[in-house]
Motif scaffolding. Structure first.
Motif, short mmCIF file in Angstrom:
data_model
loop_
_atom_site.label_atom_id
_atom_site.label_comp_id
_atom_site.label_asym_id
_atom_site.label_seq_id
_atom_site.Cartn_x
_atom_site.Cartn_y
_atom_site.Cartn_z
N VAL A 104 0.84 -1.21 0.00
CA VAL A 104 0.00 0.00 0.00
C VAL A 104 0.87 1.26 0.00
N VAL B 46 1.09 4.55 -2.40
CA VAL B 46 0.66 5.87 -1.89
C VAL B 46 1.82 6.87 -1.78
N CYS C 47 -9.40 1.76 4.77
CA CYS C 47 -10.45 2.72 4.46
C CYS C 47 -9.85 3.89 3.68
N HIS C 48 -10.41 4.14 2.52
CA HIS C 48 -10.00 5.29 1.72
C HIS C 48 -10.99 6.42 2.02
N LYS C 49 -10.50 7.53 2.54
CA LYS C 49 -11.41 8.65 2.85
C LYS C 49 -11.67 9.41 1.55
N ILE C 50 -12.90 9.31 1.05
CA ILE C 50 -13.18 9.89 -0.27
C ILE C 50 -13.79 11.28 -0.18
N GLY D 30 -8.69 11.59 0.50
CA GLY D 30 -7.74 10.85 -0.35
C GLY D 30 -6.79 10.00 0.47
N LYS E 202 -14.39 4.44 1.59
CA LYS E 202 -14.45 3.19 0.81
C LYS E 202 -13.62 2.20 1.61
N THR E 203 -14.25 1.16 2.11
CA THR E 203 -13.57 0.26 3.05
C THR E 203 -13.52 -1.17 2.55
N ILE F 131 -5.62 7.25 3.64
CA ILE F 131 -5.99 5.86 3.93
C ILE F 131 -5.80 5.56 5.41
N ASP G 206 -1.58 11.53 5.39
CA ASP G 206 -1.90 10.74 4.19
C ASP G 206 -2.31 9.33 4.57
N VAL G 207 -1.70 8.83 5.65
CA VAL G 207 -1.97 7.46 6.11
C VAL G 207 -2.05 7.49 7.63
#
Ligand SMILES: C[S@@+](CC[C@H](N)C(=O)[O-])C[C@H]1O[C@@H](n2cnc3c(N)ncnc32)[C@H](O)[C@@H]1O
Length: 226
Positions: free
Chosen positions: A49, A53, A211-214, A152, A198-199, A154, A127-128
């Protein structure tokens, strides 16, 4: 116990070697001494990942001896930085030694505190976020993580499936473990239903959620579950 069949776990473990060099020695010693660091399949997942990223800022909750933060530091973008939090001196004193040994003191900031106290005070965008602390606190940390994670970004949460116990009915859980069981179920419901994320839930290690924070979150939506 493993979440997948033993023969398959053995096969995957044999395919994926431990880390090389000094960090590999730290990893090997930790496994031999039952120090609670991430399992090797989670190491590989993080590496995958993070290599995609290329984060500039990482927040880790749960340093232990500094293995995962040291490992993640290899994937930082130029000038990148990790903030990692632990409350247990036996652990963070070893982390300090390891950061010194690996010459990572410039890249990794260690905060010696309970995350419950320090998270509300943290500022900035990450970012993460790597969440690997007391499992019963994940749901309590989540509003702060929502705030600190950039759109954006994670969230990666480790050890979410509790050897599969998380999926059992509460009546099958020992009384003293029921609070953690309920809180982890709340956490998993929240991250799989919040429309700002989005998980995916993976059976790697003892379970990893990504989980991607959209989009920006208003906060927990957990009350909608009751
Ligand atoms: C599983 S270990 C972390 C392992 C580490 N991420 C690694 O793989 O190298 C969990 C750590 O979280 C710390 N921890 C648990 N609850 C915490 C809290 N509320 N605040 C800060 N640290 C916490 C524990 O002291 C422990 O060192």
């Amino acid at each position: 116990m493993s979440l997948i069949a033993d023969y398959l776990k053995k096969y995957i473990d044999e395919l994926q070697p431990l880390c090389d060099g000094d960090i590999g020695k730290i990893q090997k010693e930790a496994y031999e001494n039952n120090v609670p660091i991430i399992s090797n399949d989670v190491v590989k997942l993080l590496g995958f990942v993070l290599s995609v990223v290329k984060p500039k800022r990482i927040l880790e909750i749960g340093t232990a001896i500094g293995f995962s933060s040291s490992y993640m530091s290899d994937y930082l973008a130029e000038g990148g930085h990790i903030t990692t939090i632990d409350r247990f001196p036996v652990m963070f004193e070893q982390a300090k030694e390891n950061f010194k040994r690996l010459e990572l003191e410039d890249k990794i900031e260690l905060i010696e505190a309970d995350a419950g106290n320090i998270l509300p005070k943290l500022e900035g965008e990450y970012d993460v976020v790597f969440l690997d602390a007391a499992k019963g606190q994940y749901i309590n940390f989540l509003p702060h993580i929502y705030r600190l994670l950039k759109v954006g970004g994670i969230l990666i949460a480790d050890d979410i499936l509790q050897d599969g116990a998380v999926a059992l009915d509460i009546s099958e859980i020992k009384r003293r473990q029921r609070t953690i069981h309920c809180r982890m179920n709340d956490f998993l419901w929240e991250i799989t239903h919040n429309p700002c994320l989005k998980t995916t839930i993976l059976t790697v290690g003892d379970g990893v959620a990504m989980c991607h924070k959209i989009k920006n979150t208003e906060g927990l939506i957990l009350n909608e579950r009751k």
